[in-house]
Design an enzyme around this catalytic site. Structure first.
Site, PDB file in Angstrom:
ATOM      1  N   SER A 324     -31.414  76.004  29.552  1.00 42.21           N
ATOM      2  CA  SER A 324     -32.248  77.056  30.133  1.00 42.21           C
ATOM      3  C   SER A 324     -33.609  76.539  30.561  1.00 42.21           C
ATOM      4  O   SER A 324     -34.499  77.303  30.870  1.00 42.21           O
ATOM      5  CB  SER A 324     -32.399  78.207  29.145  1.00 42.21           C
ATOM      6  N   ALA A 325     -33.778  75.222  30.548  1.00 44.99           N
ATOM      7  CA  ALA A 325     -35.075  74.677  30.946  1.00 44.99           C
ATOM      8  C   ALA A 325     -35.230  74.806  32.445  1.00 44.99           C
ATOM      9  O   ALA A 325     -35.006  73.884  33.201  1.00 44.99           O
ATOM     10  CB  ALA A 325     -35.192  73.226  30.521  1.00 44.99           C
ATOM     11  N   CYS A 326     -35.608  76.015  32.841  1.00 46.08           N
ATOM     12  CA  CYS A 326     -35.736  76.329  34.258  1.00 46.08           C
ATOM     13  C   CYS A 326     -37.114  75.906  34.737  1.00 46.08           C
ATOM     14  O   CYS A 326     -37.466  76.041  35.881  1.00 46.08           O
ATOM     15  CB  CYS A 326     -35.530  77.825  34.448  1.00 46.08           C
ATOM     16  N   ALA A 327     -37.902  75.363  33.823  1.00 46.14           N
ATOM     17  CA  ALA A 327     -39.325  75.247  34.105  1.00 46.14           C
ATOM     18  C   ALA A 327     -39.740  73.918  34.693  1.00 46.14           C
ATOM     19  O   ALA A 327     -40.903  73.579  34.714  1.00 46.14           O
ATOM     20  CB  ALA A 327     -40.109  75.512  32.837  1.00 46.14           C
TER      21      ALA A 327
END
Lengths: 386, 386
Positions: A324-327
């Site tokens: 989920s490391a969309c950043a």
């Protein structure tokens, strides 16, 4: 070989879309307006785009509001409804696995006097209908949830979800973020009691910087930004006609080929997952086997670190992202994995394979080989290895 | 002959920009991110674009925040500073002739507990420095004003304005909307005490749907939208890289040719205004003769209605807009004209001629002939004619 499998974050722009955007930049540079021929052509282009997109969802064209992307659509939906209805209630529901633009908009609402509750999801990411029903009350003005989860691909049972909500509280506005599902998993809004849907152009082979929000007419909503507007009262600033024309073209193509593309994506995903699980011990699929988008497969490779895998794979020509490391440049906590009860090691060894209509069998086989190779390189030096 | 003179609202996209956007759509479709080669190319493209734009303003590249356009830039500037500094004070100053996105954002602030005062402007649209000084107080957290007025072209004396503000209250944040002046009238921010500047791509021959806000680092500001971000904490949603690349290309070209284009625009504007004033009795220039942008000339033709003139001119191939009616399909009150004390008849007979670098002498002569022809047609049937 170059293989791009980060399609949940952004997709390659379709050649037809590039041509449509470039043509529109040449022809539609005025603001949409009834006072000139070129302005009227821009009005027509926007209206035709509304019609095309409305056709894919089975909604009214005039309810399609164009925005600068999925993030703005989600912000407009959440803040627009919350602030316009705070006299009726100040309670908002969402789930803990939503896109950061939903979660962060909810956190902003909390700082501004709203109560936000997070509906439980199970270990596969499916919304817990009992938790939903239990949290709903007469103050609940809005429920926001994603159609397809952007990290693990879970397809929510929207019909059941909507029934639970509307049975308990008919006035509660239902917002669905369809950024990860649009033109990829069927969504017929004429058959669902959904009040708002967010779409994003960059996720469907359109240009980035464009999105839309479908807004039904049975509830109050106010704009987030203020100014002058050509065609919509909800979104000020003259329309980005070329971006909108390209978005509609992408939607048209995506909807036309949806079934065929789904079949191929399902085949490729199954082959990818099966091959990796066979060849890498202790690897496993995160998210559901059934009820998952054919385009999204999140795998956990226990012995290695996801970021390191992504970098090794990039070296081999394969673009993926981690959990989920969309950043992007800054790494965020894997909040989606926490919510579905995943352990630290599994979460940190997660790789997200997000396919598009462009991927081929040959590519998938290359990806599997590359994953095995990268994993073997990294597992040798892993701190996790017991 | 086709002549486009509605360049204050939107400009024809430069061929070089179209190519740059199309190339970038092919190459920069990923999200800017350090985890993949294509992601890093997107990061580089955004950073190079920041550098190009920063170079034209003489500011730091990392202070350039990309947005979806001038309207969003203005909203972010006003609401971002107001809500982040409401503990220090709740007083905002602007002028009554600003762009609707400024005026409407101010009105929204009023609905949310802020006091907004409108600084007086004179009959040519110049800000009244005494009125400004008189209204400034220790609660004034923000002053927002346009560099060049979008309707009548008045160029504000920014140096004097900034001195008055900072002398009286050093902590007051100064925001300048440069949408109508960028690459058209010089603006060197290293020589001015300006804290924020709004820019718009569509006004400088870039693609629409892109803008920027330059934000100095000496004050607090919070985002208007919430979500995940690639490169800027102030603006969530992954960057529209192709739009940004095109915007930077347009800025580079515009800045490079600024002096040469200004000289030609001045020549053409003077010829246009002089010829119309000579050939149409009772016509007059609205706005200043000196201290006006060379690109903007607003004329009042007493005997006719502006909307009708615009439609007649469109029939002859000439695209213009009417006074401050920026609202396209819906006609708004001419608030700019009211603020400079213009009478009803003059306001309603106003036509705005906004030039670009593409206009030629031949075009201007054709426009003058067309205006005379259209005016003569309409004056014959005018209800105003005594």
């Amino acid at each position: 070989m170059k293989v791009y499998l980060d399609n949940c974050r952004s997709t390659a722009v379709d050649e037809e879309v590039i041509r449509a955007v470039a043509d529109s930049m040449k022809n539609h540079y005025a603001v949409p307006s009834g006072l000139s021929s070129i302005g009227m052509r821009c009005v027509d282009a926007v209206k035709k785009s509304q019609e095309k997109i409305a056709g894919t969802l089975n909604v009214e064209p005039e309810n399609i509001v164009f925005t600068s992307g999925g993030t703005e659509s989600n912000n407009l939906a959440l803040m627009g409804v919350a602030y316009a209805n705070k006299g009726r209630g100040r309670h908002v529901l969402t789930t803990p696995i939503e896109h950061p633009s939903i979660i962060n908009a909810c956190e902003e609402l909390k700082r501004n006097g709203f109560k936000v509750d997070y509906v439980r999801v199970n270990c596969e990411g499916f919304i817990d209908l009992e938790s939903l029903e239990g949290l709903l009350n007469s103050e609940t003005i809005l429920v926001a949830l994603g159609h397809v989860n952007h990290v693990i691909g879970t397809v929510q049972p929207l019909k059941e979800v909507c029934e639970v909500i509307k049975d308990k509280n008919e006035g509660t506005v239902i917002h669905v973020n369809a950024a990860a599902s649009y033109t990829k998993v069927p969504l017929d809004l004429s058959r669902l009691e959904i009040d708002m849907v967010s779409l994003s152009s960059r996720k469907i082979h359109g240009q980035s910087g464009v999105g839309a929000l479908n807004v039904e007419e049975n509830f109050r909503i106010k704009p987030v930004m203020h100014g002058v507007t050509s065609l919509s009262d909800l979104r000020p600033g003259h329309e980005n006609v070329p971006g909108i024309v390209g978005f509609a073209k992408a939607a048209e193509i995506g909807f036309r080929d949806m079934e065929e593309n789904m079949v191929r994506a399902r085949l490729l995903s199954e082959r990818l997952v099966k091959s990796i699980l066979e060849r890498i011990p202790n690897s496993r699929l995160i998210g559901p086997e059934k009820g998952r988008s054919p385009y999204i497969s999140c795998l956990s490779l226990l012995d290695v670190e996801g970021e390191a895998m992504a970098l090794q794979l990039d070296f081999l020509g394969v673009t993926v992202s981690t959990g989920s490391a969309c950043a992007a440049l800054r790494l965020k906590e894997d909040y989606v994995f926490q919510a579905i009860g995943l352990g630290y090691r599994e979460a940190h060894g997660s790789i997200r394979f997000c396919l598009s209509k462009y991927n081929t069998l040959e590519e998938i086989d290359y990806v599997v080989d590359s994953v095995v190779k990268a994993h073997s390189n990294l597992a040798r030096i892993s701190v996790f290895k017991g």
